[in-house]
Design an enzyme around this catalytic site. Structure first.
Site, PDB file in Angstrom:
ATOM      1  CB  VAL A   1      21.341  44.682   2.917  1.00 14.82           C
ATOM      2  CG1 VAL A   1      19.894  45.136   2.768  1.00 14.82           C
ATOM      3  CG2 VAL A   1      22.293  45.871   2.905  1.00 14.82           C
ATOM      4  CE1 TYR A   2      21.302  38.497   7.756  1.00 16.21           C
ATOM      5  CE2 TYR A   2      22.058  40.693   8.328  1.00 16.21           C
ATOM      6  CZ  TYR A   2      22.257  39.333   8.300  1.00 16.21           C
ATOM      7  OH  TYR A   2      23.416  38.799   8.796  1.00 16.21           O
ATOM      8  CE1 TYR A   3      15.637  43.708  -0.073  1.00 15.04           C
ATOM      9  CE2 TYR A   3      17.933  43.183   0.349  1.00 15.04           C
ATOM     10  CZ  TYR A   3      16.974  44.023  -0.165  1.00 15.04           C
ATOM     11  OH  TYR A   3      17.353  45.188  -0.782  1.00 15.04           O
TER      12      TYR A   3
ATOM     13  CB  SER B   1      13.948  42.728   7.365  1.00 18.22           C
ATOM     14  OG  SER B   1      15.063  41.879   7.215  1.00 18.22           O
TER      15      SER B   1
END
Length: 173
Positions: A36-38, A103
């Site tokens: 999970v990208y931030y 994101s």
């Protein structure tokens, strides 16, 4: 630490798996990974070429920050910091409260083999296909890690061009 890696799209993971076993890579660790990208609240990591990732792998959760890619001839090199966390859900809540924005997400099945000072990952990435990643962690960026990657690539008979983009970047294309 610096992560020096190459990623190559391959048509046949079973053949590469067999070669790894033949040269003594041993039993791989096998996992389904959810990354999970931030994105930063005021700095676009896409523009700064950074990454902040929460990786779920079984019961483990790791927060990873990757700095901008360094200019090199072949393999991708960047600074990397990893932190194991007790609760990914709590970590994600803290990131949201600090203004970070979720994101993207990447899911993959990974078999990872240890081969000397390197690791070789056989990845099946949802929406992208099959890849091999050869990675060497080094105390400094330099040609020695890239030479080791090329040696392993040759030993495994892997052909194809280095893909400098991350799985996230490839999915966004």
């Amino acid at each position: 630490m610096f992560e020096v890696e190459t990623k190559i799209r391959v048509p046949d993971l079973p053949e590469i798996r067999s070669r790894l076993v033949r040269i003594g890579a041993g039993t791989p660790s096998v996992a389904d990974q959810q990354d999970v990208y931030y994105n930063h609240p005021v700095r676009d990591f896409g523009r700064t070429d950074e990454a902040l990732r929460v990786r779920y792998e079984g019961e483990r959760c790791t927060l990873t920050y990757k700095g901008p890619k360094l200019a090199t001839k072949g393999a991708k090199t960047r600074e990397e910091f990893n932190l194991t966390v007790e609760s990914g859900e709590n970590l994600e809540e803290v990131l949201r409260r600090l203004g970070f924005v979720r994101s993207a997400e990447v899911r993959k099945h990974r078999e990872e083999f240890a081969l000397g000072t390197a690791s070789v990952a056989l990845d099946e990435v949802d929406g992208l296909g099959s890849f091999v990643e050869i990675e060497v962690m080094a105390h400094e960026a330099g040609a020695e890690a890239e030479k080791e990657i090329e040696r392993i690539k040759g030993e495994l008979g892997i052909e194809g061009s280095h893909i400098p983009q991350s799985y996230l970047e490839l999915l966004k294309q």
